[in-house]
Design an enzyme around this catalytic site. Structure first.
Site, mmCIF file in Angstrom:
data_model
loop_
_atom_site.group_PDB
_atom_site.id
_atom_site.type_symbol
_atom_site.label_atom_id
_atom_site.label_comp_id
_atom_site.label_asym_id
_atom_site.label_seq_id
_atom_site.Cartn_x
_atom_site.Cartn_y
_atom_site.Cartn_z
ATOM 1 N N GLU A 34 0.801 -1.244 0.000
ATOM 2 C CA GLU A 34 0.000 0.000 0.000
ATOM 3 C C GLU A 34 0.827 1.283 0.000
ATOM 4 O O GLU A 34 0.572 2.193 0.786
ATOM 5 C CB GLU A 34 -0.951 -0.016 1.202
ATOM 6 C CG GLU A 34 -1.871 -1.232 1.211
ATOM 7 C CD GLU A 34 -2.780 -1.316 2.441
ATOM 8 O OE1 GLU A 34 -2.641 -0.473 3.354
ATOM 9 O OE2 GLU A 34 -3.618 -2.231 2.471
ATOM 10 N N GLU B 215 -6.021 -10.966 -1.198
ATOM 11 C CA GLU B 215 -6.827 -10.787 0.024
ATOM 12 C C GLU B 215 -8.315 -10.767 -0.315
ATOM 13 O O GLU B 215 -9.081 -9.960 0.201
ATOM 14 C CB GLU B 215 -6.428 -9.476 0.729
ATOM 15 C CG GLU B 215 -4.960 -9.423 1.071
ATOM 16 C CD GLU B 215 -4.538 -8.179 1.841
ATOM 17 O OE1 GLU B 215 -5.409 -7.437 2.342
ATOM 18 O OE2 GLU B 215 -3.317 -7.950 1.944
#
Ligand code: XIL
Length: 378
Positions: A165, A270
């Site tokens: 991220e 995910e």
């Protein structure tokens, strides 16, 4: 754990109307002995995240279910900096060692998650004697962290989410402590270091909302640049925290193609599907996001109506159809947890809700969504 053949035929017939009963029966039999990982063994690895609770309690039933159904594991929390290395000289190896040993025992693909991230880090990671740490000291901290952590599991952990991220939607680099103190070179330094310590580990960049064309292009751009300059990067992880009406399949597909063209493997890292109403029309997975609880945002506290189960199954089906279409580019599809009760989505981004984002229900039973995904291989 397993459903009776009759139950299976009924559920499969409901969720996948075109599947003949005969086929369903054959698959039910096969599924009693095997799991999703076997059905998808010629396509890609099927993974799940192992929670701290499972590791702490050595939850035999959950571990057996994971071993049966999955060929890859991710550590939901235990390898994050703040957990494994909460202070400069303190390491907590108990859960990471258990996690890795479980993967080795079952010959699984073992992910390390994650080395560089702005969340779940020690409070003082970016501080020194009350003010911002210098660039050199932070680089030294990063180096020590990577040498110790990657070094301990060298040859055991298959792949690392080296950086998580680092991109802030359409705004370019996220202005995290890493960026502010080290600058964007932080990424390549982390990739080089990880490679130096374990030259065989696959090294990934991982992020959410990679269906967003601008965010995906920003990532593809630095991947191309890394490849050109010999920075060791092997894959991009698309988190895929999905909802019922986002992301668009076409956008996900465009990003899969973009990353493959940039020369790296794609990992779906995910996956979950949030079926509850949204407070705002955004789809962030930034873990600090919070909205206040309201009953209207928690419509099914006592169980999901069958009609919604079917819709969820359809959504999973279209996602896996896409992944199968691009199985030559995709190495792994991992769901973020195994059963609904353990999903982070029960408390994110709104605490106290009852969510249904995964393939197994609160009794650890296969859901209609599971059968829809299985039936694609029937
Ligand atoms: C989540 C975990 O599931 C939660 O248990 C924890 O409280 C917060 O983090 N993107 C990631 C994951 O890369 O590490 C996050 O996991 C979910 C979003």
């Amino acid at each position: 754990m397993s459903l009776s053949r009759r139950d299976f035929c009924l559920r499969a017939a409901v969720s996948v109307p075109l599947l003949s009963l005969l086929k369903a029966r054959a698959m039910a039999q096969a599924l009693q002995e095997t799991g999703l990982k076997d059905l998808y063994k010629h396509d890609f690895l099927i993974g799940t995240a192992v929670s701290n609770r499972t590791l702490q309690q050595k939850d035999e039933a959950m571990l057996a279910l994971i071993a049966k159904e999955f060929s890859a594991i991710s550590p939901e929390n235990c390898l994050k900096w703040g957990e494994v290395h909460p202070d400069t000289d303190r390491w907590q190896w108990e859960l990471p060692d258990r996690y890795v040993q479980f993967g080795l025992d079952h010959k699984m693909f073992i992910l390390g998650h994650t080395l560089v991230w702005h969340s779940q880090i020690p409070r003082n990671l970016f501080m020194e004697a009350g003010s911002a740490v210098s660039r050199d000291i932070l680089l030294k901290r990063l180096e020590d962290h990577i040498r110790t952590l990657v070094g301990r599991f060298k040859g055991k952990i298959t792949a690392w989410d080296v950086v998580n991220e680092a991109v802030d939607e359409d705004k370019g680099w996220r202005k995290s402590g890493w960026f502010n103190i080290i600058g964007p070179e932080c990424l390549e330094k982390a990739f080089h270091l990880a490679h130096e310590v374990d030259g065989k580990a696959q090294l990934l960049y991982n992020d959410y909302n990679l269906h967003n064309p601008k965010k995906a292009e920003f990532v593809a751009e630095f991947v191309r640049d890394f490849k050109k300059r010999g920075v060791p990067i092997h894959g991009v992880g698309m988190q895929c925290h999905e909802g019922m009406d986002y992301s668009k399949i076409e956008e996900l597909e465009a990003s899969i193609l973009l990353f493959a063209k940039a020369g790296v493997r794609v990992h779906i890292t995910e996956l979950d599907v949030d079926i509850l109403p949204r407070k705002e029309q955004t789809s962030t997975a930034e873990v600090s996001t919070r909205y206040e609880y309201a009953d209207t945002l928690n419509p099914w506290p006592k169980g999901l109506p069958e009609e919604m189960e079917k819709k969820l199954a359809k959504r999973y089906e279209e996602l896996f159809r896409l992944f199968l279409k691009h199985r030559d580019k995709i190495d792994r599809v991992t769901t973020w947890g195994t059963s609904d009760d353990e999903s982070w989505k029960n408390s994110f981004p709104i605490p106290g809700r009852t969510n249904y984002p995964l393939l197994f229900d609160r009794q650890k039973q296969r859901k209609a969504a599971y059968y829809a995904v299985a039936a694609l291989k029937g």
